[in-house]
Design an enzyme around this catalytic site. Structure first.
Site, PDB file in Angstrom:
ATOM      1  CG  ASP A  12      -0.497   0.386   7.171  1.00 57.42           C
ATOM      2  OD1 ASP A  12       0.222   0.980   5.983  1.00 57.42           O
ATOM      3  OD2 ASP A  12       0.169   0.156   7.939  1.00 57.42           O
ATOM      4  CG  ASP A  58       2.770   2.656   3.705  1.00 52.94           C
ATOM      5  OD1 ASP A  58       3.216   3.959   4.518  1.00 52.94           O
ATOM      6  OD2 ASP A  58       3.426   1.871   4.079  1.00 52.94           O
ATOM      7  CD  GLU A  59       0.979   5.394   8.304  1.00 53.09           C
ATOM      8  OE1 GLU A  59       0.151   5.128   9.058  1.00 53.09           O
ATOM      9  OE2 GLU A  59       2.023   5.655   8.708  1.00 53.09           O
TER      10      GLU A  59
END
Length: 666
Positions: free
Chosen positions: A131, A221-222
């Site tokens: 993350d 974003d992960e």
């Protein structure tokens, strides 16, 4: 004489308790649960540990009091309180039955379920969840290093993220901008720039694919990775691999990421939040370590348990995942079979171990929706429905699906969310068909609710049918889309009036994500309403001017917000699907230049090893069947003329077999 465990008697008595409680008015002053609820879906975000949440909840409560959003949240809170009272009444009845020697079957069922789940526990894989730390904020800091020293957030109307300095004041993603300003008067707002964020995400993904080419993007974003093979090939420990990966991401993309390492995806996601920012955490891959970790873990930390389910569990005494076991024999009766199964797996720390590109996951629905200023004009609502149908057609064509079920979702100006569904006589995808079948549902609501005002409208297709070209069946013929008008009502969760329960309770993680998403939308709308409030000059004016510091204009006509387009996994999936489609086109164009001839049928095939092997397997299967049929025919010719077997089979059967053979191999 002791009472027996009689389900019918139990339900009858519970109904009496429930009726009594439902008739009891909820105190208007009962707002402690509402204040906690207004803290929002991102309460568990990192950087919030030292924040005075009581103070934050008071500020949010007072800032939003009197708004339509607040009134709707208050109404939902009261309804939830009534529901919880019903649950508590039912639990008290179950406890009384247990005290008299009942519920033995329920306890045995729970223990059997645990044993069965334990039997399927897989500790052989090493799953990593990575993350990016305050991703949007981190990207903005690369262009404007001076922001590192001040509290700032990305997003004006609603915060999509904020740096860790701002989080110390209680600011977090999903919070209305004007509320964040009350928590942190010095907060600087930076408008969104998704071009930069998408480009930076690709840099991060370029590093991740070196460790697992089939990693799974969960959002912009992960991501999830399976590093089992990488650890074996490089003779490295998982912690060393993740540390190396994080260093490479920082070197290449100039941002930091945090990682969680565990035996399954559910645990890995929880772990990635343990040592943020720029850290990592691992749960050893043994049963004892997993159970010890889950024992004291708050239920809200589990992906799939939202604020509503958290409050219901808390009411019956389940605050941590370890508390689930003691209440295991009540759960099925209180929450239903699906919730029971889900909670059992949560208690044991189980989760999926399969990780694959998100664009390969089976789609269950394709939909689009938009928010807008309140509309009550019949003509405007029909125009909005037509526009929504055209947008859905674009998505259906892009994903190459038709839908057998069409769902209309609306949100009233009071924030009440409703939906209706219909099964057209054929699978639909064109804007004309979508509008044609959705319009009667809208008209019915307009008739039932005179003067109805809407603030959101959406269309969604479920029970999808693929429209992809070039697919062939076992016989080498193109697959035909089956557009039979079958009824799927039995698969839909609807009430007696035909309303589909929203969101569905089939997938807990999807339901929790939907809950968070709707809260974001409501906060965004509320924050836009407050933008006209005078609050004096911002510290943003004290920084050097930059084109990106201009406040974005909101489109009142209903175009989906940038947050909804990019701030969740569903939207990010669309971007990945488009990239995958572009790669497929490029690879296909390249393969045309090089073709391999099949050694069986001698026809040219695409120069793709996997597809070529699949084609050879298909050809070999055909040849095998051809030989069997041929040998069978030769055997028939050797049967004596007067054979009883031949007389029993009859000449007509032979002729029909010949016809079938000809059609099969023609």
């Amino acid at each position: 004489m002791p009472r027996q465990d009689n389900d019918l008697a139990t339900e009858a008595e519970v109904a009496i308790h429930v009726a009594d409680i439902a008739a009891t008015p909820v105190a208007a002053s009962q707002h402690h649960s509402l204040k906690h609820s207004l803290l929002g879906p991102s309460l568990t975000k990192s950087g919030q540990d030292g924040v005075d949440q009581k103070k934050v909840s008071e500020i949010i409560y007072n800032a939003s009091k009197g708004s339509k959003y607040f009134n709707n949240e208050e109404h939902k809170d009261k309804n939830l309180t009534v529901k919880i009272n019903r649950i508590l009444a039912k639990k008290r009845e179950l406890q009384r039955i247990e005290a008299q020697g009942g519920l033995k079957q329920e306890k045995k069922k729970a223990d059997d379920c645990i044993a069965e789940l334990e039997y399927g526990r897989d500790l052989s894989q090493t799953i990593v969840h990575v993350d990016c730390d305050a991703f949007y904020a981190a990207v903005e800091e690369l262009d404007r290093p001076e922001l590192k020293e001040v509290p700032f957030a990305v997003g004006v109307g609603v915060l999509t993220t904020c740096n860790y300095m701002a989080r110390k004041f209680g600011c977090r993603s999903g919070m209305a901008g004007f509320v964040a300003d009350k928590l942190c008067p010095e907060l600087i707002h930076i408008p969104l720039n998704f071009g930069k964020y998408t480009a930076k995400a690709k840099e991060v993904r370029a590093v991740l694919e070196q460790y697992d080419p089939r990693f799974e993007s969960a959002s912009i974003d992960e991501a999830y990775l399976n590093i089992t093979k990488y650890c074996q090939d490089h003779n490295m420990e998982p912690e060393d691999v993740v540390e190396q990966m994080r260093a490479e991401v920082h070197a290449e993309a100039k941002i930091t990421i945090s990682g969680g390492i565990a035996a399954n995806a559910k645990l890995a996601k929880i772990c990635s939040n343990k040592n943020k920012p720029n850290g990592q955490y691992r749960i050893p891959s043994d049963r004892a370590s997993v159970l010890a970790f889950m024992r004291h873990l708050p239920t809200r930390k589990v992906n799939g348990i939202g604020r509503v389910f958290e409050r219901e569990l808390d009411a019956i005494g389940i605050k941590t995942c370890g508390d689930i076991y003691e209440q295991r024999h009540y759960l099925n009766k209180l929450f239903g079979e699906k919730a029971f199964q889900f909670l059992m797996s949560v208690h044991l720390g189980l989760g999926r171990t399969n990780v694959s590109p998100v664009e390969e996951h089976e789609r269950k629905s394709v939909g689009t929706e938009s928010t807008f200023h309140d509309i009550d004009s019949s003509d405007e609502l029909r125009q909005k429905l037509r526009w929504t149908a055209e947008e859905l057609e674009k998505d259906l064509k892009r994903t190459e699906f038709k839908g057998r079920t069409l769902v209309l979702k609306i949100k009233l100006h009071t924030y009440e969310v409703l939906s209706r569904q219909v099964q057209p006589p054929k699978a639909v995808y064109t804007a004309d068909d979508l509008f044609h079948y959705a319009l009667p549902m809208l008209h019915k609501e307009m008739k039932d609710r005179p003067g109805m005002k809407l603030r959101l409208m959406g269309l969604r297709c479920t029970h999808l049918v693929s429209m992809k070209k070039g697919e062939v069946d076992f016989f080498g013929r193109g697959r035909q889309l089956q557009d039979r008008g079958e009824s799927y009502s039995s698969k839909m969760d609807v009430d007696e009036e035909g309303w589909q329960k929203w969101p569905p309770d089939e997938e807990f993680e999807d339901a929790a994500r939907q809950e968070r998403q709707e809260e974001m939308e409501e906060l965004e709308r509320l924050s836009q309403q407050q933008q006209s409030d005078p609050r004096g000059p911002s510290r943003e004016d004290q920084l050097p001017s930059s084109p990106s510091t201009q406040k974005p204009k909101y489109d009142p006509d209903g175009a989906p917000s940038d947050y909804r387009r990019y701030g969740n996994g569903f939207a990010w999936r669309s971007i990945l699907e488009e990239e995958a489609a572009a790669r497929a086109v490029a690879e296909e164009a390249k393969a045309v230049l090089e073709q391999w001839n099949c050694p069986i049928c001698h026809s040219p095939q695409t120069a793709d090893e996997r597809k070529f092997n699949e084609h050879i397997d298909l050809c070999l299967s055909r040849e095998t069947i051809r030989e069997i049929v041929t040998k069978g025919d030769e055997g028939d010719s050797r049967v004596p003329e007067g054979s009883t077997a031949k007389r029993k089979r009859g000449q007509g059967a032979v002729d029909r077999g010949a016809v079938r053979k000809k059609a099969f191999f023609a």
